[in-house]
Design a protein around this motif. Structure first.
Motif, short mmCIF file in Angstrom:
data_model
loop_
_atom_site.label_atom_id
_atom_site.label_comp_id
_atom_site.label_asym_id
_atom_site.label_seq_id
_atom_site.Cartn_x
_atom_site.Cartn_y
_atom_site.Cartn_z
N ALA A 112 -35.96 103.42 -2.41
CA ALA A 112 -34.81 102.60 -1.98
C ALA A 112 -33.82 102.37 -3.11
O ALA A 112 -32.64 102.10 -2.85
CB ALA A 112 -35.31 101.26 -1.45
N SER A 113 -34.23 102.51 -4.36
CA SER A 113 -33.29 102.34 -5.47
C SER A 113 -33.06 103.66 -6.22
O SER A 113 -32.44 103.67 -7.28
CB SER A 113 -33.84 101.30 -6.45
N ASP A 117 -29.05 110.20 8.07
CA ASP A 117 -30.30 109.53 8.48
C ASP A 117 -31.11 109.05 7.27
O ASP A 117 -31.93 108.14 7.38
CB ASP A 117 -31.16 110.49 9.31
N LEU A 118 -30.87 109.68 6.11
CA LEU A 118 -31.64 109.32 4.90
C LEU A 118 -30.98 108.19 4.12
O LEU A 118 -31.64 107.45 3.39
CB LEU A 118 -31.75 110.54 3.98
N LEU A 119 -29.65 108.07 4.26
CA LEU A 119 -28.90 107.24 3.31
C LEU A 119 -29.42 105.80 3.21
O LEU A 119 -29.48 105.22 2.14
CB LEU A 119 -27.41 107.23 3.69
N ILE A 143 -26.45 108.74 -3.77
CA ILE A 143 -26.44 110.20 -3.67
C ILE A 143 -25.42 110.77 -4.67
O ILE A 143 -24.34 110.17 -4.86
CB ILE A 143 -26.05 110.65 -2.23
N ARG A 144 -25.76 111.87 -5.27
CA ARG A 144 -24.81 112.62 -6.09
C ARG A 144 -24.78 114.06 -5.59
O ARG A 144 -25.82 114.67 -5.34
CB ARG A 144 -25.25 112.62 -7.56
N SER A 182 -39.82 112.72 7.66
CA SER A 182 -39.61 111.72 8.74
C SER A 182 -38.28 111.96 9.47
O SER A 182 -38.13 111.58 10.64
CB SER A 182 -39.61 110.30 8.16
N VAL A 183 -37.32 112.59 8.81
CA VAL A 183 -36.04 112.91 9.49
C VAL A 183 -35.99 114.39 9.86
O VAL A 183 -34.93 114.92 10.20
CB VAL A 183 -34.83 112.54 8.60
N ASP A 184 -37.15 115.06 9.78
CA ASP A 184 -37.26 116.46 10.21
C ASP A 184 -36.23 117.34 9.49
O ASP A 184 -35.55 118.17 10.10
CB ASP A 184 -37.05 116.53 11.73
#
Ligand code: LIP
Length: 273
Positions: A157-158, A181-183, A189-190, A264-266
């Motif tokens: 999460a961090s 879906d991951l954000l 994110i970079r 989990s987000v396939d």
């Protein structure tokens, strides 16, 4: 009489040659950065290649063959040279060509060497940051000669993660959907623009992790070894080895959580071609 090479020394010898070749090409590319570029496209309108990519590949091939004339060489810009030594080189003369064309930092020269199918040495030269990452199997990983290590972060999460997108619009759309879906599950994110740089930045702790689908072996071969030798975990998604199907890299205490989140987000089946 030339001293016979101890087979145990070969990875370090190949690493040093990779560093020399990548450095030579990196200096050439940096020198041409602000000159006139002849920009062509390959698989799509955003898949750029320049004359400097081709010149750098030629410089790398010349440097390798000057020392090891019987090695096999495969390069992104067309080199496909057989060899009889059992050593095979994978070259991306400018990884992140889009960055190079636009003058953004983050492009790099990536040179990897394998014995058979096993990558045992690699160098990634990032001239705009004056950094050269290198590794030989069993001998650790360095940046400008200093030992590097990934972060010890445990909480996704961090975490700061790097990723990238392909050149084919439909796949890029699906990659964006997976990222959306991951954000909420990650810290930030970079999008650096070169897989070899992304993997080296995991290796030295500049990002906590990286994932991408659809890479070519020359994009990730050197950076994956550098990451693993630094102590990161570099794999596929649900597979031990990275491949064009998926590359995941993270510090040893974050990798499992990142793989779980991607599964989990396939992520893989949703972004396959
Ligand atoms: C690049 C990769 C990067 C990816 C880009 C591109 P190239 O390689 O290194 O990770 O996101 O789309 O594929 O084409 O610049 O050698």
């Amino acid at each position: 009489m030339t001293a016979l090479t101890d087979p145990g020394e070969l990875p370090e010898i190949l690493r040093d040659l990779a560093v020399e070749a990548a450095g030579r090409a990196g200096r050439h590319a940096l020198g041409k950065l602000h000159g006139p570029l002849e920009v062509d496209t390959k698989s799509s309108g955003s898949d750029f290649v320049t004359q400097v990519d081709r010149e750098c590949e030629q410089l790398i091939v010349e440097t390798i063959l000057g020392e090891r004339p019987d090695d096999e060489i495969l390069g992104e810009e067309g080199t496909d040279r057989p060899g009889g030594s059992g050593v095979r080189w994978l070259i991306d003369p400018i990884d992140g060509t889009t960055n190079y064309v636009y003058g953004h930092p983050g492009w790099a020269v990536s040179v990897a060497a394998g014995i058979g199918d096993t990558i045992v040495a690699g160098a990634v030269a990032d001239p705009m940051h004056a950094e050269t990452f290198a590794a030989a199997s069993g001998d650790g990983a360095t940046c400008n000669g200093a030992i590097i290590r990934p972060t010890e972060r445990t909480d996704l999460a961090s975490s700061v993660l790097a990723t990238g997108f392909g050149y084919e619009a439909d796949r890029r759309t699906r990659q964006g959907e997976v990222l959306t879906d991951l954000l909420a599950s990650v810290g930030n994110i970079r999008r650096v623009g070169a897989a070899s740089t992304d993997l080296c930045w995991v290796a030295c702790g500049r990002v906590d992790g990286y994932f991408e689908v659809g890479l070519s072996p020359w994009d990730y071969a050197a950076g994956a070894l550098i990451g693993a030798e630094a102590g990161a975990v570099v794999s596929g998604l649900g597979r031990d080895e990275p491949s064009p199907s998926f590359v995941v890299a993270a510090g040893p205490r974050l990798h499992s959580a990142l793989v779980t989140a991607l599964l989990s987000v396939d992520a893989e089946s949703r972004t396959s071609l």
